[in-house]
Design a protein around this motif. Structure first.
Motif, PDB file in Angstrom:
ATOM      1  N   ILE A 153      -9.643  16.710 -21.325  1.00  0.00           N
ATOM      2  CA  ILE A 153      -9.402  15.967 -20.089  1.00  0.00           C
ATOM      3  C   ILE A 153      -8.139  15.142 -20.308  1.00  0.00           C
ATOM      4  N   ILE A 154      -7.271  15.125 -19.324  1.00  0.00           N
ATOM      5  CA  ILE A 154      -6.053  14.322 -19.396  1.00  0.00           C
ATOM      6  C   ILE A 154      -6.150  13.209 -18.353  1.00  0.00           C
ATOM      7  N   ALA A 155      -6.092  11.950 -18.804  1.00  0.00           N
ATOM      8  CA  ALA A 155      -6.134  10.810 -17.896  1.00  0.00           C
ATOM      9  C   ALA A 155      -4.751  10.171 -17.834  1.00  0.00           C
ATOM     10  N   HIS A 156      -4.269   9.972 -16.633  1.00  0.00           N
ATOM     11  CA  HIS A 156      -2.964   9.353 -16.414  1.00  0.00           C
ATOM     12  C   HIS A 156      -3.212   7.895 -16.007  1.00  0.00           C
ATOM     13  N   VAL A 157      -3.067   6.996 -16.980  1.00  0.00           N
ATOM     14  CA  VAL A 157      -3.467   5.600 -16.804  1.00  0.00           C
ATOM     15  C   VAL A 157      -2.238   4.727 -16.532  1.00  0.00           C
ATOM     16  N   PRO A 158      -2.207   3.995 -15.419  1.00  0.00           N
ATOM     17  CA  PRO A 158      -1.062   3.113 -15.143  1.00  0.00           C
ATOM     18  C   PRO A 158      -1.025   1.913 -16.091  1.00  0.00           C
ATOM     19  N   VAL A 159       0.173   1.581 -16.548  1.00  0.00           N
ATOM     20  CA  VAL A 159       0.361   0.479 -17.495  1.00  0.00           C
ATOM     21  C   VAL A 159       1.458  -0.440 -16.972  1.00  0.00           C
ATOM     22  N   THR A 160       1.197  -1.732 -16.995  1.00  0.00           N
ATOM     23  CA  THR A 160       2.179  -2.733 -16.583  1.00  0.00           C
ATOM     24  C   THR A 160       2.285  -3.794 -17.678  1.00  0.00           C
ATOM     25  N   HIS A 161       3.518  -4.022 -18.150  1.00  0.00           N
ATOM     26  CA  HIS A 161       3.767  -4.983 -19.237  1.00  0.00           C
ATOM     27  C   HIS A 161       2.893  -4.686 -20.452  1.00  0.00           C
ATOM     28  N   GLY A 162       2.733  -3.404 -20.750  1.00  0.00           N
ATOM     29  CA  GLY A 162       2.013  -2.995 -21.945  1.00  0.00           C
ATOM     30  C   GLY A 162       0.501  -3.031 -21.842  1.00  0.00           C
ATOM     31  N   GLU A 163      -0.037  -3.383 -20.671  1.00  0.00           N
ATOM     32  CA  GLU A 163      -1.483  -3.468 -20.497  1.00  0.00           C
ATOM     33  C   GLU A 163      -1.936  -2.555 -19.358  1.00  0.00           C
ATOM     34  N   VAL A 164      -3.173  -2.093 -19.478  1.00  0.00           N
ATOM     35  CA  VAL A 164      -3.734  -1.233 -18.435  1.00  0.00           C
ATOM     36  C   VAL A 164      -3.745  -1.987 -17.109  1.00  0.00           C
ATOM     37  N   GLN A 165      -3.228  -1.337 -16.079  1.00  0.00           N
ATOM     38  CA  GLN A 165      -3.254  -1.922 -14.742  1.00  0.00           C
ATOM     39  C   GLN A 165      -4.474  -1.398 -14.004  1.00  0.00           C
ATOM     40  N   GLU A 166      -5.356  -2.284 -13.619  1.00  0.00           N
ATOM     41  CA  GLU A 166      -6.590  -1.886 -12.942  1.00  0.00           C
ATOM     42  C   GLU A 166      -6.557  -2.174 -11.445  1.00  0.00           C
ATOM     43  N   THR A 167      -5.752  -3.122 -11.027  1.00  0.00           N
ATOM     44  CA  THR A 167      -5.692  -3.468  -9.611  1.00  0.00           C
ATOM     45  C   THR A 167      -4.661  -2.608  -8.898  1.00  0.00           C
ATOM     46  N   GLY A 168      -4.885  -2.385  -7.610  1.00  0.00           N
ATOM     47  CA  GLY A 168      -3.960  -1.574  -6.832  1.00  0.00           C
ATOM     48  C   GLY A 168      -4.464  -1.367  -5.425  1.00  0.00           C
ATOM     49  N   ASP A 169      -3.838  -0.447  -4.709  1.00  0.00           N
ATOM     50  CA  ASP A 169      -4.198  -0.223  -3.313  1.00  0.00           C
ATOM     51  C   ASP A 169      -4.790   1.164  -3.073  1.00  0.00           C
ATOM     52  N   PHE A 170      -5.184   1.842  -4.152  1.00  0.00           N
ATOM     53  CA  PHE A 170      -5.787   3.165  -4.009  1.00  0.00           C
ATOM     54  C   PHE A 170      -7.236   3.011  -3.564  1.00  0.00           C
ATOM     55  N   GLU A 171      -7.586   3.657  -2.459  1.00  0.00           N
ATOM     56  CA  GLU A 171      -8.944   3.571  -1.924  1.00  0.00           C
ATOM     57  C   GLU A 171      -9.698   4.863  -2.204  1.00  0.00           C
ATOM     58  N   LEU A 172     -10.928   4.713  -2.658  1.00  0.00           N
ATOM     59  CA  LEU A 172     -11.777   5.846  -3.012  1.00  0.00           C
ATOM     60  C   LEU A 172     -13.088   5.703  -2.251  1.00  0.00           C
ATOM     61  N   ASP A 173     -13.382   6.661  -1.386  1.00  0.00           N
ATOM     62  CA  ASP A 173     -14.632   6.594  -0.627  1.00  0.00           C
ATOM     63  C   ASP A 173     -15.819   6.566  -1.590  1.00  0.00           C
ATOM     64  N   GLY A 174     -16.716   5.608  -1.356  1.00  0.00           N
ATOM     65  CA  GLY A 174     -17.849   5.402  -2.247  1.00  0.00           C
ATOM     66  C   GLY A 174     -17.664   4.193  -3.134  1.00  0.00           C
ATOM     67  N   VAL A 175     -16.439   3.641  -3.144  1.00  0.00           N
ATOM     68  CA  VAL A 175     -16.132   2.428  -3.910  1.00  0.00           C
ATOM     69  C   VAL A 175     -15.649   1.374  -2.924  1.00  0.00           C
ATOM     70  N   THR A 176     -16.217   0.185  -2.996  1.00  0.00           N
ATOM     71  CA  THR A 176     -15.973  -0.831  -1.972  1.00  0.00           C
ATOM     72  C   THR A 176     -14.537  -1.329  -1.941  1.00  0.00           C
ATOM     73  N   PHE A 177     -13.967  -1.609  -3.118  1.00  0.00           N
ATOM     74  CA  PHE A 177     -12.666  -2.261  -3.176  1.00  0.00           C
ATOM     75  C   PHE A 177     -11.585  -1.316  -3.711  1.00  0.00           C
ATOM     76  N   PRO A 178     -10.334  -1.500  -3.269  1.00  0.00           N
ATOM     77  CA  PRO A 178      -9.235  -0.684  -3.799  1.00  0.00           C
ATOM     78  C   PRO A 178      -8.916  -1.051  -5.239  1.00  0.00           C
ATOM     79  N   ALA A 179      -8.249  -0.151  -5.917  1.00  0.00           N
ATOM     80  CA  ALA A 179      -7.884  -0.362  -7.325  1.00  0.00           C
ATOM     81  C   ALA A 179      -6.686   0.523  -7.637  1.00  0.00           C
ATOM     82  N   ALA A 180      -6.281   0.553  -8.909  1.00  0.00           N
ATOM     83  CA  ALA A 180      -5.164   1.402  -9.326  1.00  0.00           C
ATOM     84  C   ALA A 180      -5.621   2.856  -9.399  1.00  0.00           C
TER      85      ALA A 180
END
Length: 410
Positions: A153-180
């Motif tokens: 499995i290949i995961a493409h993980v966003p990184v900002t200033h060397g740390e995993v970025q978890e917040t964002g505006d991506f919306e996924l049906d079945g999940v209440t809040f947006p994230a990265a």
């Protein structure tokens, strides 16, 4: 008169184990670094299973998992163990355990596609990925060995200033809040132990008891891609494919019927030798119903139009209709949709989806819609899929230690 001191019975004190509680896609589970587990639980066996059962709060005859970290659904009764990879050209090994809610067992027979989206983030946060592979700003490509099914499995993980970025505006049906957004690619997702279609057929006649269907036979597509899955035409069972959870989960007879179908399908797929063995293998195979695109209202109240989707799919996991869609089942859907002649492809219009829609299909599920892509080709007289991909998101919910009674591992 002085009060005599009472001698209290001795009980083993609690032990604490480093752990991270994470959401991945539409699931959440307790993540462990293999090296942080008690020594007895660092190898597969009864001690490991006992630990994970107690962590999650199973078996619980009340079905609530009140005395553990589980959420009393198949989507929230999950555990993950991550370690530095033993495989060449991989960063981490990922082992998934689906914990039964009311029974004392952990099912290791398959992967969780949703939690796969959180594995890369956990690996980076816990120092399991070579720092040279992590950009200061950009996308970290984490190479994951899925140990349950021996797949990459290949995961493409966003990184900002060397740390995993978890917040964002991506919306996924079945999940209440947006994230990265985390793009997850499942490489060569067909079952490594056998053919993608274990019977050799795109559509099979599955013999079932006549109290399931009067004719005693159901048209099915049985596929090993992402996770072994049995697809059935919804209208053959009196459904449309646009049902929400309560329509099936509130019907004990329907749940029993689907379990009978699943057991007979598991035998025909060669996963078990007798239907009685299905009770000890709840995680696989999955069973799903498919129907053409029709309008419906999702569980969140969102209007889903037939023009928004190619096909409707409803899938059961651990004996209940899933509130959205299992990630691994989404891989099976995308793969089957890309192959002309399967029930999923036919429900989606029966077109060559690889050339008509760049290998992507958008399907409706109880919480909304999901787009999944698959690259399929007919080669050496059989269908092959090089990869399937979808976007998910992931987030750390809590980290620290999880505690269990000290006699759990005895």
């Amino acid at each position: 008169m002085g009060q005599e001191a009472k001698t209290l019975p001795f009980f083993s004190p609690q032990i604490k184990v480093p752990a991270t509680y994470m959401r991945g896609g539409t699931s959440k589970g307790v993540f462990f670094n293999l090296e942080d587990l008690p020594v007895q639980a660092q190898i597969a066996g009864d001690a490991r299973d006992a630990l994970l059962l107690r962590v999650i709060g199973s078996p619980d005859p009340y079905g609530k998992q009140t005395d553990g970290m589980g959420g009393a659904t198949s989507s929230t009764s999950k555990t993950v163990i991550i370690a530095k990879s033993t495989q060449i050209d991989h960063d981490v090994d990922y082992l998934f355990g689906q914990v039964a809610i009311d029974k004392p067992f952990v099912d290791w027979s398959g992967n969780c596609g949703n939690l796969s989206a959180a594995v890369g983030s956990f690996a980076i946060n816990n120092g399991l990925v070579n720092p040279e592979r992590i950009p200061e700003n950009g996308i970290a490509v984490v190479r994951i060995w899925q140990a349950n099914i021996s797949k990459t499995i290949i995961a493409h993980v966003p990184v900002t200033h060397g740390e995993v970025q978890e917040t964002g505006d991506f919306e996924l049906d079945g999940v209440t809040f947006p994230a990265a957004e985390v793009l997850v690619e499942f490489m060569d997702p067909a079952d490594g132990e056998g053919a993608m279609f274990p019977t050799g057929n795109l559509v099979d006649d599955l013999v079932v008891p006549t109290d399931v269907v009067a004719a005693g036979v159901l048209k099915t597509t049985m596929i090993n891609a992402g996770i072994p899955t049995i697809f059935i035409n919804a209208n053959d069972l009196g459904y449309t494919g646009a049902e929400l959870q309560e329509a099936i989960n509130g019907d004990p007879k329907a749940l029993a019927m689907f379990e009978v179908i699943r057991a007979h399908g598991a035998v025909k797929m060669g996963l078990i030798s007798h239907i009685d063995e299905a009770a000890g293998r709840q995680h696989t195979p999955k069973v799903a119903i498919v129907g053409g695109p029709v309008d419906y209202t999702s569980s969140s109240g969102k209007a889903i139009l037939s023009t928004d989707i190619d096909v409707n799919v409803r899938a059961l996991s651990m004996g209940k209709l899933h509130h959205a869609m299992m990630g691994t089942a989404a891989v099976a859907i995308g793969t089957a949709a890309a192959i002309p002649g399967t029930l999923v492809n036919l429900a989606a219009g029966g077109v060559d989806r690889e050339s008509a829609a760049n290998g992507h299909v958008v399907f409706g599920h109880p919480s909304g819609t999901l787009k999944v892509g698959a690259e399929a080709k007919f080669e050496n007289a059989q269908w092959q899929v090089t990869k399937a991909a979808m976007s998910r998101s992931a987030r750390v919910l809590m980290e620290g230690w999880v505690r269990v009674p000290g006699d759990t591992l005895k």
